[in-house]
Every structure is written in C-alpha cells, then in structure tokens.
Enzyme design. Sequence first.
Site, PDB file in Angstrom:
ATOM      1  N   HIS A 170       8.374 -39.257  19.830  1.00  0.00           N
ATOM      2  CA  HIS A 170       6.922 -39.251  19.626  1.00  0.00           C
ATOM      3  C   HIS A 170       6.545 -39.814  18.252  1.00  0.00           C
ATOM      4  O   HIS A 170       6.019 -40.904  18.162  1.00  0.00           O
ATOM      5  CB  HIS A 170       6.315 -37.857  19.806  1.00  0.00           C
ATOM      6  CG  HIS A 170       6.544 -37.259  21.144  1.00  0.00           C
ATOM      7  ND1 HIS A 170       6.151 -37.877  22.311  1.00  0.00           N
ATOM      8  CD2 HIS A 170       7.133 -36.094  21.521  1.00  0.00           C
ATOM      9  CE1 HIS A 170       6.483 -37.125  23.346  1.00  0.00           C
ATOM     10  NE2 HIS A 170       7.083 -36.043  22.898  1.00  0.00           N
ATOM     11  N   ASP A 179       8.951 -37.642  29.033  1.00  0.00           N
ATOM     12  CA  ASP A 179       9.061 -36.373  28.325  1.00  0.00           C
ATOM     13  C   ASP A 179       8.620 -35.233  29.233  1.00  0.00           C
ATOM     14  O   ASP A 179       7.642 -34.552  28.954  1.00  0.00           O
ATOM     15  CB  ASP A 179       8.207 -36.435  27.054  1.00  0.00           C
ATOM     16  CG  ASP A 179       8.393 -35.217  26.171  1.00  0.00           C
ATOM     17  OD1 ASP A 179       7.423 -34.813  25.527  1.00  0.00           O
ATOM     18  OD2 ASP A 179       9.497 -34.668  26.136  1.00  0.00           O
TER      19      ASP A 179
END
Length: 214
Positions: free
Chosen positions: A30, A81
């Site tokens: 991220h 994710d």
Amino acid sequence: MNDCVAWSGGRPVEWLLTNAPVDKHWCTIHATHMTAEEATALAASGAVVGLCPTTEANLGDGLFPFEDYAGAEGNWGVGTDSHVSVSPIAELRLLEYGQRIARQERNIAAGTQDRSTGRALLEHAWAGGSQASGRSTGGLEVGQRADILSLNENHPVLVGRTGDEILDSWIFSGENTPVQNVMVGGKWVIRDGHHEREEEILDNYATVLRRLST
C-alpha cells in the site's frame, strides 16, 4: 496513521526507513499515505511497493502518491489484498484512472503523450512483481521463469488492434478478458479460456461458500 504516530512518534514509512534496513529485498504494501519526502526516500532505498488500487478504492483510503514516487524512479507492482477483485488488469486500470482524476491529465504512467500507457503499466508491474516475488519473470529470455499468457486476437476487444494498441485495449476495455492461454512455470494451466480443473474448482468454491453462508 494517527495510531502509528502515537505509538512510535513517526509516520509509518518514515519510521520504517529510520529503523529498518530497507533495501531492494523489501516490498512495502500500500504505502498510500506518504509525504513527497517519504516517497523519494522509499524510492531511493530500492524497495518495491505493492499497490492494491481496488482495495484502496473499496476502503476509501485514498490514492497512492504516484507522481512523487514514479518521479523518483521508484519500483512498484500490483497485487490483491483479500478484496473481491483478483484482476491485475483492474488494478492497473484503476491505478491509472485514479491518477488521471487527481491530476486532471492523461497518460500518467506513460509520462509522455507518444508512449503507450498500457505498455508502461505492464512493464512496471512485471518488473515490480519479479522483484517482489524474487523470481526471474517478465520476459522471454534464457533463465526467465516460463510464466506466459496469450491473448485471443479475434476477441472483440482486440480486433483490428496492432502493436501496443493491443496492450492499451486489454487494460482499458473493461472486464471482458481476451486472455486465452496461460502458462505457469512452464505448464499450461489455462487453454482456450478454461482452467484444466475449472469444474472441480467451481464446485468446491460453491460448496464452501454455501457452508459459510449457513
């Protein structure tokens, strides 16, 4: 972010770069909320960032500081994710579109108007994925792992396309995928759009999902 600052006195990436030997063997996932200075420092470390744009969109977390990071020649790839989307093409498309919306410009990943955005996105993602996984992938060369896919040139999305137009159409045409065959580690696992164990996998998936829903 606030919890990290309260615990450590520093922002997540700031703290990591200060307290850990971050180098090309690291993959940060991220890394959405970075300052320009953090983005430049992370790029300089040689680490690769694993971007998950559809997850960030789903959670409303914000946009990755692509301009600062890419401007410093940072390495990046894409992944999923635990989100409902498992399409690398959807990740690349949203990465580009998110940056276009934020900057009100086109062809962000390409950097120039005369370069294919699709090729730029794919080449960066292939290189970043190879680095993050520690595998030699992303090219048809001696010593590279044989992870290969082929596209159906007769698919409506690709008809009449040539050269890099094929890559642009593949990424920006939507979810009607023209992927025809996929080889993983030298073994064909998808032929003519179907996985070799497709029926078994779908049946098992449906069974487990029904069990979890009861």
